[in-house]
Design a protein around this motif. Structure first.
Motif, PDB file in Angstrom:
ATOM      1  N   ARG A 480      -2.226 -33.428  21.791  1.00 32.74           N
ATOM      2  CA  ARG A 480      -3.253 -32.400  21.723  1.00 32.74           C
ATOM      3  C   ARG A 480      -3.859 -32.296  20.327  1.00 32.74           C
ATOM      4  NH1 ARG A 480      -0.668 -26.975  23.126  1.00 32.74           N
ATOM      5  NH2 ARG A 480      -0.485 -28.000  25.145  1.00 32.74           N
ATOM      6  N   ASP A 481      -3.084 -32.607  19.298  1.00 36.48           N
ATOM      7  CA  ASP A 481      -3.507 -32.358  17.918  1.00 36.48           C
ATOM      8  C   ASP A 481      -3.113 -33.550  17.051  1.00 36.48           C
ATOM      9  OD1 ASP A 481      -4.059 -31.398  15.399  1.00 36.48           O
ATOM     10  OD2 ASP A 481      -3.103 -29.452  15.695  1.00 36.48           O
ATOM     11  N   SER A 482      -4.090 -34.360  16.654  1.00 31.20           N
ATOM     12  CA  SER A 482      -3.799 -35.550  15.838  1.00 31.20           C
ATOM     13  C   SER A 482      -3.268 -35.162  14.458  1.00 31.20           C
ATOM     14  CB  SER A 482      -5.066 -36.400  15.700  1.00 31.20           C
ATOM     15  OG  SER A 482      -6.113 -35.647  15.092  1.00 31.20           O
ATOM     16  N   GLU A 483      -3.747 -34.046  13.908  1.00 28.83           N
ATOM     17  CA  GLU A 483      -3.254 -33.600  12.605  1.00 28.83           C
ATOM     18  C   GLU A 483      -1.790 -33.214  12.693  1.00 28.83           C
ATOM     19  OE1 GLU A 483      -4.585 -30.572   8.980  1.00 28.83           O
ATOM     20  OE2 GLU A 483      -5.304 -30.233  11.032  1.00 28.83           O
ATOM     21  N   TRP A 484      -1.388 -32.667  13.819  1.00 28.10           N
ATOM     22  CA  TRP A 484       0.011 -32.296  14.020  1.00 28.10           C
ATOM     23  C   TRP A 484       0.903 -33.537  13.944  1.00 28.10           C
ATOM     24  CZ3 TRP A 484       2.065 -27.451  14.376  1.00 28.10           C
ATOM     25  CH2 TRP A 484       3.405 -27.352  14.798  1.00 28.10           C
ATOM     26  N   GLU A 485       0.470 -34.617  14.544  1.00 28.83           N
ATOM     27  CA  GLU A 485       1.260 -35.862  14.503  1.00 28.83           C
ATOM     28  C   GLU A 485       1.418 -36.365  13.069  1.00 28.83           C
ATOM     29  OE1 GLU A 485       1.205 -40.437  16.292  1.00 28.83           O
ATOM     30  OE2 GLU A 485      -0.508 -39.096  16.598  1.00 28.83           O
ATOM     31  N   ALA A 486       0.351 -36.341  12.282  1.00 30.84           N
ATOM     32  CA  ALA A 486       0.433 -36.815  10.896  1.00 30.84           C
ATOM     33  C   ALA A 486       1.395 -35.955  10.087  1.00 30.84           C
ATOM     34  CB  ALA A 486      -0.960 -36.794  10.275  1.00 30.84           C
ATOM     35  N   LYS A 487       1.388 -34.660  10.317  1.00 28.00           N
ATOM     36  CA  LYS A 487       2.275 -33.780   9.567  1.00 28.00           C
ATOM     37  C   LYS A 487       3.725 -33.914  10.034  1.00 28.00           C
ATOM     38  CE  LYS A 487      -1.132 -32.324   7.173  1.00 28.00           C
ATOM     39  NZ  LYS A 487      -1.287 -32.812   5.773  1.00 28.00           N
ATOM     40  N   GLN A 488       3.942 -34.211  11.306  1.00 34.35           N
ATOM     41  CA  GLN A 488       5.304 -34.474  11.769  1.00 34.35           C
ATOM     42  C   GLN A 488       5.865 -35.711  11.082  1.00 34.35           C
ATOM     43  OE1 GLN A 488       7.043 -32.560  14.691  1.00 34.35           O
ATOM     44  NE2 GLN A 488       5.660 -31.255  13.502  1.00 34.35           N
ATOM     45  N   ARG A 489       5.031 -36.713  10.958  1.00 39.21           N
ATOM     46  CA  ARG A 489       5.460 -37.939  10.292  1.00 39.21           C
ATOM     47  C   ARG A 489       5.797 -37.662   8.823  1.00 39.21           C
ATOM     48  NH1 ARG A 489       4.619 -42.970  11.956  1.00 39.21           N
ATOM     49  NH2 ARG A 489       3.051 -42.225  13.453  1.00 39.21           N
ATOM     50  N   ASP A 490       4.998 -36.821   8.190  1.00 40.92           N
ATOM     51  CA  ASP A 490       5.254 -36.511   6.781  1.00 40.92           C
ATOM     52  C   ASP A 490       6.591 -35.799   6.606  1.00 40.92           C
ATOM     53  OD1 ASP A 490       4.220 -36.231   3.945  1.00 40.92           O
ATOM     54  OD2 ASP A 490       4.528 -34.120   4.464  1.00 40.92           O
ATOM     55  N   LEU A 491       6.966 -34.957   7.541  1.00 42.46           N
ATOM     56  CA  LEU A 491       8.217 -34.219   7.426  1.00 42.46           C
ATOM     57  C   LEU A 491       9.437 -35.114   7.598  1.00 42.46           C
ATOM     58  CD1 LEU A 491       7.352 -30.912   9.315  1.00 42.46           C
ATOM     59  CD2 LEU A 491       7.809 -31.189   6.872  1.00 42.46           C
ATOM     60  N   THR A 492       9.275 -36.298   8.137  1.00 42.81           N
ATOM     61  CA  THR A 492      10.406 -37.229   8.225  1.00 42.81           C
ATOM     62  C   THR A 492      10.818 -37.738   6.849  1.00 42.81           C
ATOM     63  OG1 THR A 492       8.946 -39.140   8.567  1.00 42.81           O
ATOM     64  CG2 THR A 492       9.708 -37.960  10.532  1.00 42.81           C
ATOM     65  N   HIS A 493       9.977 -37.514   5.832  1.00 46.43           N
ATOM     66  CA  HIS A 493      10.293 -37.931   4.464  1.00 46.43           C
ATOM     67  C   HIS A 493      10.754 -36.754   3.620  1.00 46.43           C
ATOM     68  CE1 HIS A 493       8.463 -41.738   5.477  1.00 46.43           C
ATOM     69  NE2 HIS A 493       7.335 -41.126   5.822  1.00 46.43           N
ATOM     70  N   LEU A 494      11.285 -35.729   4.268  1.00 51.91           N
ATOM     71  CA  LEU A 494      11.712 -34.535   3.541  1.00 51.91           C
ATOM     72  C   LEU A 494      12.819 -34.870   2.543  1.00 51.91           C
ATOM     73  CD1 LEU A 494      11.232 -31.475   3.379  1.00 51.91           C
ATOM     74  CD2 LEU A 494      13.042 -31.182   5.078  1.00 51.91           C
ATOM     75  N   THR A 495      13.762 -35.717   2.938  1.00 54.15           N
ATOM     76  CA  THR A 495      14.803 -36.224   2.030  1.00 54.15           C
ATOM     77  C   THR A 495      14.794 -37.756   2.098  1.00 54.15           C
ATOM     78  OG1 THR A 495      16.586 -36.285   3.686  1.00 54.15           O
ATOM     79  CG2 THR A 495      16.201 -34.189   2.557  1.00 54.15           C
ATOM     80  N   LYS A 496      15.719 -38.332   1.364  1.00 53.76           N
ATOM     81  CA  LYS A 496      15.806 -39.798   1.355  1.00 53.76           C
ATOM     82  C   LYS A 496      16.499 -40.365   2.583  1.00 53.76           C
ATOM     83  CE  LYS A 496      15.814 -40.546  -3.653  1.00 53.76           C
ATOM     84  NZ  LYS A 496      16.567 -41.129  -4.792  1.00 53.76           N
ATOM     85  N   ASN A 497      17.025 -39.508   3.414  1.00 53.05           N
ATOM     86  CA  ASN A 497      17.860 -39.969   4.517  1.00 53.05           C
ATOM     87  C   ASN A 497      17.305 -39.479   5.853  1.00 53.05           C
ATOM     88  OD1 ASN A 497      19.882 -40.866   6.202  1.00 53.05           O
ATOM     89  ND2 ASN A 497      21.509 -39.622   5.298  1.00 53.05           N
ATOM     90  N   LEU A 498      16.374 -40.238   6.439  1.00 55.96           N
ATOM     91  CA  LEU A 498      15.877 -39.924   7.780  1.00 55.96           C
ATOM     92  C   LEU A 498      16.843 -40.486   8.803  1.00 55.96           C
ATOM     93  CD1 LEU A 498      13.771 -38.898   9.809  1.00 55.96           C
ATOM     94  CD2 LEU A 498      12.625 -41.114   9.578  1.00 55.96           C
ATOM     95  N   GLU A 499      17.444 -39.615   9.559  1.00 63.40           N
ATOM     96  CA  GLU A 499      18.409 -40.055  10.565  1.00 63.40           C
ATOM     97  C   GLU A 499      17.694 -40.477  11.847  1.00 63.40           C
ATOM     98  OE1 GLU A 499      22.216 -41.026  11.635  1.00 63.40           O
ATOM     99  OE2 GLU A 499      21.579 -40.203   9.707  1.00 63.40           O
ATOM    100  N   ASP A 500      16.782 -39.655  12.351  1.00 60.83           N
ATOM    101  CA  ASP A 500      16.057 -39.976  13.588  1.00 60.83           C
ATOM    102  C   ASP A 500      14.751 -39.197  13.634  1.00 60.83           C
ATOM    103  OD1 ASP A 500      17.860 -41.708  15.342  1.00 60.83           O
ATOM    104  OD2 ASP A 500      19.206 -40.038  14.835  1.00 60.83           O
ATOM    105  N   TRP A 501      13.764 -39.791  14.329  1.00 62.06           N
ATOM    106  CA  TRP A 501      12.534 -39.072  14.690  1.00 62.06           C
ATOM    107  C   TRP A 501      12.272 -39.342  16.160  1.00 62.06           C
ATOM    108  CZ3 TRP A 501       6.780 -40.469  13.396  1.00 62.06           C
ATOM    109  CH2 TRP A 501       5.956 -39.444  13.885  1.00 62.06           C
ATOM    110  N   ASP A 502      12.477 -38.301  16.964  1.00 59.92           N
ATOM    111  CA  ASP A 502      12.313 -38.420  18.412  1.00 59.92           C
ATOM    112  C   ASP A 502      11.048 -37.686  18.848  1.00 59.92           C
ATOM    113  OD1 ASP A 502      14.895 -39.737  19.128  1.00 59.92           O
ATOM    114  OD2 ASP A 502      15.711 -37.898  18.242  1.00 59.92           O
ATOM    115  N   ILE A 503      10.295 -38.315  19.726  1.00 57.93           N
ATOM    116  CA  ILE A 503       9.142 -37.674  20.350  1.00 57.93           C
ATOM    117  C   ILE A 503       9.448 -37.542  21.838  1.00 57.93           C
ATOM    118  CG2 ILE A 503       6.687 -37.834  20.849  1.00 57.93           C
ATOM    119  CD1 ILE A 503       6.345 -39.506  18.341  1.00 57.93           C
TER     120      ILE A 503
END
Length: 531
Positions: A480-503
């Motif tokens: 529904r919101d392309s900007e939402w997807e870009a910001k979700q991706r950015d939050l996966t870099h919150l720390t150095k250790n991304l464990e998983d990103w599930d959609i």
């Protein structure tokens, strides 16, 4: 002596009377032929005509009586005081002055102050046109407000929430409604007295202007009486809901200004006797009791986690409203104090949803040595806080809050839809409560200023951390919101250790509402707890 009086009377005769007595040689002229001057009579000579004035004469006025003038003066003074109190209640919604904090929400106090001010204003605007309908409506309003006073003082929860601010506001509104009855009755008495004295009978006729004034004043007081009736019903529902006990405990925070509700469940230690990792849940737009609580309870039963806690943010569910302004950092301080008072020390796995991720990130930056994992469910990015803090949204929240004490939706929900205390406290109807609306208004007022700066600063704290991060996103929201997807991706870099990103493809923003979403959340929690 007689002679002197006669000469004096002759000297005081008007000039035109002298001319009339001069005889036919000098001509006779009527007094109407002369233009009015300082000697012209404004009132008829009562010795030569009827001793009474016309009912339409301006001299026939209740203001001739000092008692009526005194009542008007007192009404003006009371109106000024009511306006000052109304302004203070309005300001307290945005910046709470010391001592003016209401734990339930300032909306009830504001509406009571508005009723007091409007009652006096109507009385003042139509002061010289008393009517029986105005007295009846003011009396009814006073009786209903008195019932409000009794309910607030008699029920411990409403007394705790309204504090002295709410009590003073409703008592003040009650007294002003009584004063309106007294003032209108006094003017009616004065009007009758002066009409009988100056015209010989009380006037029963009204001009078109007077009927219009009576209609306007009656309509205004009718609306206020209906509003107070609805407020009485809403207050009764609040009294009924007070019997619903919270599942956890409430703890005083911020110098004992208000209480935060905290609930924890599960074992504090693992099989080896070490402190168990506790999942600390931060709810999103709704209370944690609505959805996330059941999810965590099932996770404990399934053995995925051993312990969890959640706290209601200020104004949500069983937590009191905090003073304004309230930023994410301030709310996090209240949470930290609540956990300390409850003896909860972690270690923590933070599970948050929606806007709750903003608060969870602030908490993680302050307790990073105690946080073993971060799970965010369709989280809100700090760059999108402008949506939360949009002026239009804030105004609508304020407007809904002003209307909320009347509780039209809550009353209809209770009478027609069968909504109970749980629905109104944390369930389907909780969004209609004054406390929830005020909490969201507080959130909106500082979202794009204080809160955004606080969350942005957490980036510098967490970016070098190795804390595992899991992001679970809504497929529906991403499409529904392309900007939402870009910001979700950015939050996966919150720390150095991304464990998983599930959609989760078919899941809405509340991902746990689908079976697939619940499975993904539970599996990721199990993994983070065991790391």
């Amino acid at each position: 002596m007689v002679k002197i009086q006669t000469q004096s009377a002759e000297m005081n005769k008007p000039h035109h009377e002298e001319e009339e007595e001069a005889g036919p040689d000098q001509g006779t002229r009527s007094s109407l032929d002369y233009p009015p001057d300082e000697h012209t009579r404004l009132l008829p000579n009562r010795l030569e005509s009827t001793p009474y004035l016309s009912p339409d004469d301006p001299a026939v006025s209740p203001y001739n009586l000092w008692s009526v003038r005194l009542v008007r003066f007192v009404t003006v003074v009371l109106t000024c005081l009511a306006f000052v109190w109304w302004v203070m209640m309005l300001v307290s919604m945005f910046i709470t002055p010391p001592g003016l904090h209401a734990r339930g929400s300032p909306f009830f106090s504001f509406v009571y102050a508005s009723i007091a001010f409007l009652t006096l204003l109507v009385e003042l605007l139509f002061f010289s046109v008393p009517s029986k309908s105005v007295r009846i409506l003011s009396f009814v309003t006073a009786v209903l407000l008195l019932v409000n006073v009794i309910v607030i003082l008699a029920v411990q929860k409403t007394r705790h929430e309204e504090l002295w601010v709410g009590v003073v506001s409703v008592v003040w509104a009650t007294l002003m409604a009584v004063w309106a009855v007294v003032a209108d009755r006094t003017v009616q008495w004065g009007k009758t007295e002066e009409e009988e004295r100056l015209t010989g009978r009380p006037e029963t006729r009204r001009t078109l202007l007077e009927w219009t004034q009576v209609l306007l004043s009656s309509a205004a007081l009718t609306l206020m009486a209906i509003a107070v009736l609805l407020m009485t019903t809403t207050l009764t529902l609040r009294a009924v809901d007070s019997r619903l006990s919270p599942p956890g405990e409430r703890y005083w925070v911020d110098g004992n200004k208000y209480q935060i509700h905290l609930y924890c469940s599960g074992n504090k230690t693992d099989a080896k006797g070490n402190p168990a990792t506790t999942v600390l849940i931060e709810a999103g737009e709704d209370a944690a009791e609505r959805g996330l609580w059941q999810l965590a309870e099932n996770a404990v039963k399934n053995g995925s986690i051993s312990r969890y806690c959640f706290a209601d943010r200020p104004g949500i569910a069983w937590s009191d409203v905090a003073p304004s302004p309230l930023s994410a950092s301030m709310a996090t301080d209240a949470l930290s104090e609540t956990l300390t008072r409850a003896g909860e020390k972690g270690p923590w796995v933070l599970a948050s949803a929606g806007i709750g991720s903003i608060y969870s990130r602030v908490f993680s930056s302050r307790h990073r040595h105690e946080v073993r994992g971060i799970l965010m469910i369709d989280p809100l990015h700090e760059d999108l806080l402008g949506r939360v803090g949009a002026p239009g949204r804030g105004f609508m929240l304020w407007l809904q809050g002003i209307i909320s004490p009347c509780g039209i939706d809550r009353i209809l929900g209770a009478l027609i839809r069968g909504r109970g205390s749980a629905d109104r406290t944390w369930g389907r109807s909780a969004y209609q409560s004054s406390g929830t609306l005020f909490a969201k208004l507080q959130e909106s007022l500082v979202a794009n200023s204080f809160t955004k700066r606080e969350v942005v600063s957490t980036r510098a704290v967490l970016q070098d951390e190795k804390t595992p991060v899991v992001v679970i996103s809504s497929g529906v929201q991403i499409r529904r919101d392309s900007e939402w997807e870009a910001k979700q991706r950015d939050l996966t870099h919150l720390t150095k250790n991304l464990e998983d990103w599930d959609i989760v493809d078919q899941a809405p923003h509340q991902v746990w509402e689908t079976l697939e979403g619940r499975k993904v959340i539970e599996n990721r929690l199990r993994k983070l707890v065991k790391l």
